[in-house]
Design a protein around this motif. Structure first.
Motif, PDB file in Angstrom:
ATOM      1  N   LEU A  39      -0.614   1.710 -13.343  1.00  0.00           N
ATOM      2  CA  LEU A  39      -0.728   2.889 -12.482  1.00  0.00           C
ATOM      3  C   LEU A  39      -0.590   2.478 -11.018  1.00  0.00           C
ATOM      4  N   GLY A  40       0.052   1.364 -10.803  1.00  0.00           N
ATOM      5  CA  GLY A  40       0.315   0.921  -9.439  1.00  0.00           C
ATOM      6  C   GLY A  40      -0.730  -0.054  -8.927  1.00  0.00           C
ATOM      7  N   LEU A  41      -0.385  -0.757  -7.853  1.00  0.00           N
ATOM      8  CA  LEU A  41      -1.277  -1.757  -7.282  1.00  0.00           C
ATOM      9  C   LEU A  41      -2.512  -1.133  -6.656  1.00  0.00           C
ATOM     10  N   ASP A  72       0.821  -1.206   0.000  1.00  0.00           N
ATOM     11  CA  ASP A  72       0.000   0.000   0.000  1.00  0.00           C
ATOM     12  C   ASP A  72       0.856   1.259   0.000  1.00  0.00           C
ATOM     13  N   ALA A  73       1.864   1.288   0.869  1.00  0.00           N
ATOM     14  CA  ALA A  73       2.707   2.482   0.990  1.00  0.00           C
ATOM     15  C   ALA A  73       3.467   2.748  -0.304  1.00  0.00           C
ATOM     16  N   LEU A  74       4.040   1.718  -0.889  1.00  0.00           N
ATOM     17  CA  LEU A  74       4.818   1.898  -2.107  1.00  0.00           C
ATOM     18  C   LEU A  74       3.939   2.237  -3.306  1.00  0.00           C
ATOM     19  N   SER A  75       2.734   1.652  -3.355  1.00  0.00           N
ATOM     20  CA  SER A  75       1.820   1.958  -4.462  1.00  0.00           C
ATOM     21  C   SER A  75       1.344   3.401  -4.391  1.00  0.00           C
ATOM     22  N   SER A  76       1.035   3.865  -3.196  1.00  0.00           N
ATOM     23  CA  SER A  76       0.630   5.269  -3.038  1.00  0.00           C
ATOM     24  C   SER A  76       1.775   6.201  -3.391  1.00  0.00           C
ATOM     25  N   ALA A  77       2.983   5.851  -2.960  1.00  0.00           N
ATOM     26  CA  ALA A  77       4.148   6.670  -3.297  1.00  0.00           C
ATOM     27  C   ALA A  77       4.376   6.685  -4.798  1.00  0.00           C
ATOM     28  N   TYR A  78       4.188   5.552  -5.446  1.00  0.00           N
ATOM     29  CA  TYR A  78       4.351   5.444  -6.903  1.00  0.00           C
ATOM     30  C   TYR A  78       3.403   6.404  -7.621  1.00  0.00           C
ATOM     31  N   ARG A  79       2.155   6.465  -7.150  1.00  0.00           N
ATOM     32  CA  ARG A  79       1.173   7.334  -7.811  1.00  0.00           C
ATOM     33  C   ARG A  79       1.395   8.809  -7.507  1.00  0.00           C
ATOM     34  N   GLY A 126      -2.277  -8.200  -5.519  1.00  0.00           N
ATOM     35  CA  GLY A 126      -1.482  -8.050  -6.726  1.00  0.00           C
ATOM     36  C   GLY A 126      -2.213  -7.436  -7.898  1.00  0.00           C
ATOM     37  N   PHE A 127      -3.510  -7.096  -7.733  1.00  0.00           N
ATOM     38  CA  PHE A 127      -4.231  -6.382  -8.788  1.00  0.00           C
ATOM     39  C   PHE A 127      -3.648  -4.980  -8.932  1.00  0.00           C
ATOM     40  N   ASP A 128      -3.574  -4.497 -10.171  1.00  0.00           N
ATOM     41  CA  ASP A 128      -3.154  -3.118 -10.376  1.00  0.00           C
ATOM     42  C   ASP A 128      -4.146  -2.404 -11.287  1.00  0.00           C
ATOM     43  N   TYR A 129      -3.998  -1.083 -11.383  1.00  0.00           N
ATOM     44  CA  TYR A 129      -4.778  -0.266 -12.304  1.00  0.00           C
ATOM     45  C   TYR A 129      -3.973  -0.162 -13.595  1.00  0.00           C
TER      46      TYR A 129
END
Length: 419
Positions: free
Chosen positions: A296-298, A260-267, A320-323
């Motif tokens: 667009l990240g997990l 969650d943290a890395l996906s939010s940071a990615y976006r 593991g689902f992503d946008y």
């Protein structure tokens, strides 16, 4: 395994073992004050940036470096992300701060070090997995070569030779040397090996200033990736493809909080918004499809909880689902909602490629709401909306469980009354 003639490919297309090596470190983001708080094999299982001691800052930096490696991003895009991260986190006191040259040096050091070590570690995993009888040491061709590294160029030996324990490259800051695998002595010669090359007599002599053999930098006397090669190969074997999935691969192996943290940071990275806009722009201009899909990240865990299952209502594992954006999905939005004149008759405005840059923001700030099933695929559809500058951005995403993704189904922009 393909062999490069140099490491020019480090910042381009990644390969599964390289990404697997780097991502297995992301669950262990270590706050540090100095560059040598971690040394040698400790870097195989931990991510750090010297002076980054705050958790949010370190996560943002990890996401930026990861994106650069996994998506082959260039230094300019990384520099833009770095500046945004520094500003957003209020990071001060970092080495290089206060001058254009200092910032350029720091940006290059962070990206280059992580890119080269992950590249080399991924190649190490491939060399071990390929059971090559000989490894060939090649100099990277830097403009200011280190004499010791030049003296090792074209040396080849079995992987059991003690040379590889501490001399497997890179061996210092900025080192671009690399190793190649050969099936025979003849193949080693074709790859640049010299059968008459002998190591200098002092190749194992310890330099008292570094505590390492001559030519090896302080903290660099180890083979990057050697301690985790088996795990890297096991992870990479599950991918075995070169499509966009490499960009999201191995993230699901991290703890949910880290995902969650890395996906939010990615976006939150400017490069993520820029990539979405450029992807859409190519399609708007009928250029050849740039790639089969753009992640667009997990999907965050709180958003994943809203996914009800497949079209038969059977619960599915959504970890593991992503946008994602695909050329056909973006093309549909262009054809359906891109005509501004036609959209105005519906109190909407035409979607432009620039609007796609807002998708990461919309995903981060919105909840997934189930709105039915798609007309063609009869798959679950979810809506995410966000009001930005007096306009309501409406996005709908189709759950495609076989590809483990929420794909953009449609995207339109409504005028907000009174705005």
């Amino acid at each position: 395994m393909s062999h490069p003639s140099s490491l020019s490919g480090v910042f381009r297309r990644p390969f599964p073992e390289q990404v697997a090596f780097f991502r297995q470190k992301l669950g262990n983001r270590v706050p540090t004050r100095r560059w040598d708080d971690l040394v040698a094999q400790a870097h195989d299982t931990a991510f750090m940036v010297a002076g980054a001691a705050e958790a949010d800052l370190l996560t943002d930096l990890a996401a930026a470096v990861d994106k650069a490696i996994a998506e082959g991003m260039g230094i300019e895009a990384f520099r833009k992300d770095f500046r945004s991260i520094v500003t957003r986190n209020g990071w001060t006191g970092w080495t290089g701060e206060g001058s254009v040259g200092g910032e350029a040096w720091r940006v290059k050091t962070i990206l280059r070090t992580n890119a080269y070590t992950s590249y080399s570690a991924g190649r190490y995993a491939q060399l071990i997995d390929g059971n090559f009888p000989f490894w060939v040491y090649r100099h990277g061709g830097s403009l200011e070569p280190r004499p010791d590294h030049l003296s090792w160029d074209s040396f080849y030996a079995p992987p059991s030779h003690p040379f590889w324990v501490k001399h497997y490259p890179p061996s210092d800051w900025g080192c671009s040397c690399y190793a190649l695998g050969a099936r025979s002595a003849r193949a080693a010669v074709r790859l640049g090996g010299d059968p008459n090359k002998r190591l200098p007599a002092n190749w194992q002599m310890i330099n008292p200033k570094t505590g390492q053999p001559n030519g090896i930098g302080k903290g660099w006397g180890y083979a990057p990736g050697a301690s985790v090669a088996s795990a890297v190969n096991a992870a990479a074997a599950k991918i075995g493809s070169w499509d966009y999935r490499v960009a999201k691969a191995f993230m699901e192996s991290l703890p949910v909080a880290d995902q969650d943290a890395l996906s939010s940071a990615y976006r939150s990275l400017p490069s993520t918004a820029d990539d979405a806009r450029r992807f859409a722009r190519r399609i708007w201009e009928d250029m050849p499809d740039p790639q089969p899909g753009r992640t667009l990240g997990l999907v965050r865990s709180d958003q994943a909880a809203a996914i009800v299952g497949d079209r038969k209502g059977i619960e599915i594992d959504v970890s593991g689902f992503d946008y994602t954006l695909s050329p056909s999905d973006v093309r549909y939005v262009r054809n359906k909602h891109g005509d501004d004149v036609q959209q105005r008759s519906q109190r909407q405005r035409g979607v432009t490629p620039e609007d796609f840059a807002k998708l990461p923001q919309i995903i981060e700030a919105s909840k997934l709401v189930f709105v039915g099933v798609s007309d063609i695929g009869k798959l679950p559809v979810y809506e995410m909306t966000l009001i930005i500058d007096g306009e309501e951005y409406v996005t709908r995403w189709e759950s495609r469980s076989r590809r483990r993704t929420l794909a953009l189904l449609t995207f339109f922009i409504r005028r907000v009354k009174g705005a």
